[in-house]
Write a protein that holds these residues in place. Structure first.
Motif, PDB file in Angstrom:
ATOM      1  N   ALA A 109       0.833  -1.549   0.088  1.00  0.00           N
ATOM      2  CA  ALA A 109       0.492  -0.220   0.032  1.00  0.00           C
ATOM      3  C   ALA A 109       0.826   1.143   0.024  1.00  0.00           C
ATOM      4  O   ALA A 109       0.256   2.504  -0.470  1.00  0.00           O
ATOM      5  CB  ALA A 109      -0.524  -0.096   0.961  1.00  0.00           C
ATOM      6  N   VAL A 114      -0.181   5.027  -1.109  1.00  0.00           N
ATOM      7  CA  VAL A 114      -1.521   5.077   0.305  1.00  0.00           C
ATOM      8  C   VAL A 114      -0.591   5.990   1.278  1.00  0.00           C
ATOM      9  O   VAL A 114       0.304   5.427   1.724  1.00  0.00           O
ATOM     10  CB  VAL A 114      -2.105   3.677   0.954  1.00  0.00           C
ATOM     11  N   SER A 115      -1.818   6.911   1.923  1.00  0.00           N
ATOM     12  CA  SER A 115      -0.960   7.881   2.579  1.00  0.00           C
ATOM     13  C   SER A 115      -1.184   6.376   3.873  1.00  0.00           C
ATOM     14  O   SER A 115      -1.410   5.664   4.813  1.00  0.00           O
ATOM     15  CB  SER A 115      -2.529   8.312   2.936  1.00  0.00           C
ATOM     16  N   LEU A 118      -3.506   6.904   7.145  1.00  0.00           N
ATOM     17  CA  LEU A 118      -4.553   5.629   6.863  1.00  0.00           C
ATOM     18  C   LEU A 118      -4.444   4.685   6.781  1.00  0.00           C
ATOM     19  O   LEU A 118      -4.878   3.335   7.668  1.00  0.00           O
ATOM     20  CB  LEU A 118      -5.241   5.600   4.839  1.00  0.00           C
ATOM     21  N   VAL A 119      -2.791   3.894   6.384  1.00  0.00           N
ATOM     22  CA  VAL A 119      -2.899   2.386   6.738  1.00  0.00           C
ATOM     23  C   VAL A 119      -2.746   2.195   8.237  1.00  0.00           C
ATOM     24  O   VAL A 119      -3.628   1.872   9.184  1.00  0.00           O
ATOM     25  CB  VAL A 119      -1.602   2.391   6.297  1.00  0.00           C
ATOM     26  N   LEU A 134      -7.159  -3.333   2.732  1.00  0.00           N
ATOM     27  CA  LEU A 134      -5.172  -2.688   1.562  1.00  0.00           C
ATOM     28  C   LEU A 134      -5.012  -3.595   0.346  1.00  0.00           C
ATOM     29  O   LEU A 134      -5.380  -2.586   0.188  1.00  0.00           O
ATOM     30  CB  LEU A 134      -4.434  -2.872   2.685  1.00  0.00           C
ATOM     31  N   LEU A 137      -8.526  -1.775  -1.819  1.00  0.00           N
ATOM     32  CA  LEU A 137      -7.902  -0.091  -2.204  1.00  0.00           C
ATOM     33  C   LEU A 137      -6.718  -0.622  -3.215  1.00  0.00           C
ATOM     34  O   LEU A 137      -7.118   0.205  -4.068  1.00  0.00           O
ATOM     35  CB  LEU A 137      -7.404   0.289  -0.741  1.00  0.00           C
ATOM     36  N   GLU A 138      -6.289  -1.447  -2.795  1.00  0.00           N
ATOM     37  CA  GLU A 138      -5.464  -2.204  -4.967  1.00  0.00           C
ATOM     38  C   GLU A 138      -5.889  -2.272  -5.051  1.00  0.00           C
ATOM     39  O   GLU A 138      -5.584  -1.892  -6.846  1.00  0.00           O
ATOM     40  CB  GLU A 138      -4.087  -2.566  -3.829  1.00  0.00           C
ATOM     41  N   LEU A 147      -6.236   7.042  -6.709  1.00  0.00           N
ATOM     42  CA  LEU A 147      -5.442   7.368  -5.438  1.00  0.00           C
ATOM     43  C   LEU A 147      -6.717   8.048  -4.206  1.00  0.00           C
ATOM     44  O   LEU A 147      -6.811   7.224  -3.501  1.00  0.00           O
ATOM     45  CB  LEU A 147      -4.145   7.377  -5.247  1.00  0.00           C
ATOM     46  N   ALA A 148      -6.837   8.896  -3.945  1.00  0.00           N
ATOM     47  CA  ALA A 148      -7.814  10.004  -3.225  1.00  0.00           C
ATOM     48  C   ALA A 148      -9.559   9.603  -3.368  1.00  0.00           C
ATOM     49  O   ALA A 148      -9.768   9.170  -1.709  1.00  0.00           O
ATOM     50  CB  ALA A 148      -7.726  11.057  -3.506  1.00  0.00           C
ATOM     51  N   GLN A 151      -8.920   5.615  -1.672  1.00  0.00           N
ATOM     52  CA  GLN A 151      -8.604   5.569  -0.215  1.00  0.00           C
ATOM     53  C   GLN A 151      -9.815   5.575   0.501  1.00  0.00           C
ATOM     54  O   GLN A 151     -10.419   5.330   1.227  1.00  0.00           O
ATOM     55  CB  GLN A 151      -7.576   6.616   0.914  1.00  0.00           C
ATOM     56  N   ARG A 155     -12.107   4.289   3.187  1.00  0.00           N
ATOM     57  CA  ARG A 155     -12.814   4.923   4.946  1.00  0.00           C
ATOM     58  C   ARG A 155     -14.221   4.827   5.049  1.00  0.00           C
ATOM     59  O   ARG A 155     -14.153   4.784   5.741  1.00  0.00           O
ATOM     60  CB  ARG A 155     -11.992   5.851   4.404  1.00  0.00           C
TER      61      ARG A 155
END
Length: 228
Positions: A109, A114-115, A118-119, A134, A137-138, A147-148, A151, A155
């Protein structure tokens, strides 16, 4: 010396050679490809990684994978060193106690941008299930979602109580909307909006509804009998 300490030293003396031999065995497949000097460099990377709490298996598997793909020794060593660096960042972020799979997904991630916040948040909220989140997300990124937005979708699902395998339905929902003609951005936005409103993440399409609705049997007309 206390009896317990003596027992511990004896155990170390007995099992240390076996542990060392097992660690050498996992490098057997690399010996035809790596020179003695290159093998020493690899072992140095493995020792440093172990001291940082990184599972040895992740790096050895990376090396074996590279050799199996026909990569040169230097490329393999570079890939292993890079992975060790990424895993070291993941260990610092997540702390001790995270298993190999969790560290691997966190490193993946972070590599995708990825932030770290967030992780870390997902790991704090879902200690056992955050690697699956994760992965979702991937998968969203692989569907072309920015990406934004990817995420934000994960979230939102996390805050709405989605857990584990439920989160893996998100990329499938986005994929279906894309097949129906939406752009990745539109599909992700729609899924996130439905999550926020508590609706099904993908409303059934009219075509699908018609297909799933049993059709009424055709009316049969009584044909006149001959001579009737």
């Amino acid at each position: 010396m206390k009896p317990r300490a003596v027992s511990l030293l004896i155990a170390v003396a007995v099992f240390a050679p076996a542990i060392s031999l097992a660690q050498e065995d996992d490098l057997t497949r690399l010996r035809p490809t790596l020179s003695v000097q290159q093998m020493q460099r690899l072992q140095a990377v493995l020792r440093q990684a172990a001291s940082a709490g990184i599972p040895r298996s992740l790096l050895v598997d990376k090396a074996v994978e590279g050799v199996a793909k026909g990569m040169s020794a230097e490329v393999v060593l570079g890939a292993v060193s890079q992975l060790a660096t990424e895993l070291r960042v993941a260990v610092r972020l997540l702390g001790p106690g995270v298993d190999a799979y969790g560290l691997e997904k966190a490193a993946d991630a972070l590599r995708h941008g990825v932030s770290p916040d967030l992780v870390g948040a997902l790991a704090d909220e879902h200690p056992r299930e955050f690697p699956v989140m994760l992965q979702a997300l991937e998968d969203l990124l692989h569907e072309g979602v920015a990406l934004a937005e990817a995420q934000a979708v994960v979230r939102e699902a996390s805050t709405r109580g989605y857990r584990g395998d439920q989160v893996l339905t998100l990329p499938a929902a986005v994929r279906r909307l894309i097949r129906d003609g939406a752009s990745p951005a539109q599909a992700a936005s729609s899924v996130r909006q439905n999550l926020r409103l508590g609706r099904p993440i993908v409303p059934p399409s009219p075509g699908l509804t018609r297909e799933l609705t049993p059709r009424s049997p055709p009316l049969r007309r009584n044909r006149p009998r001959p001579g009737g």
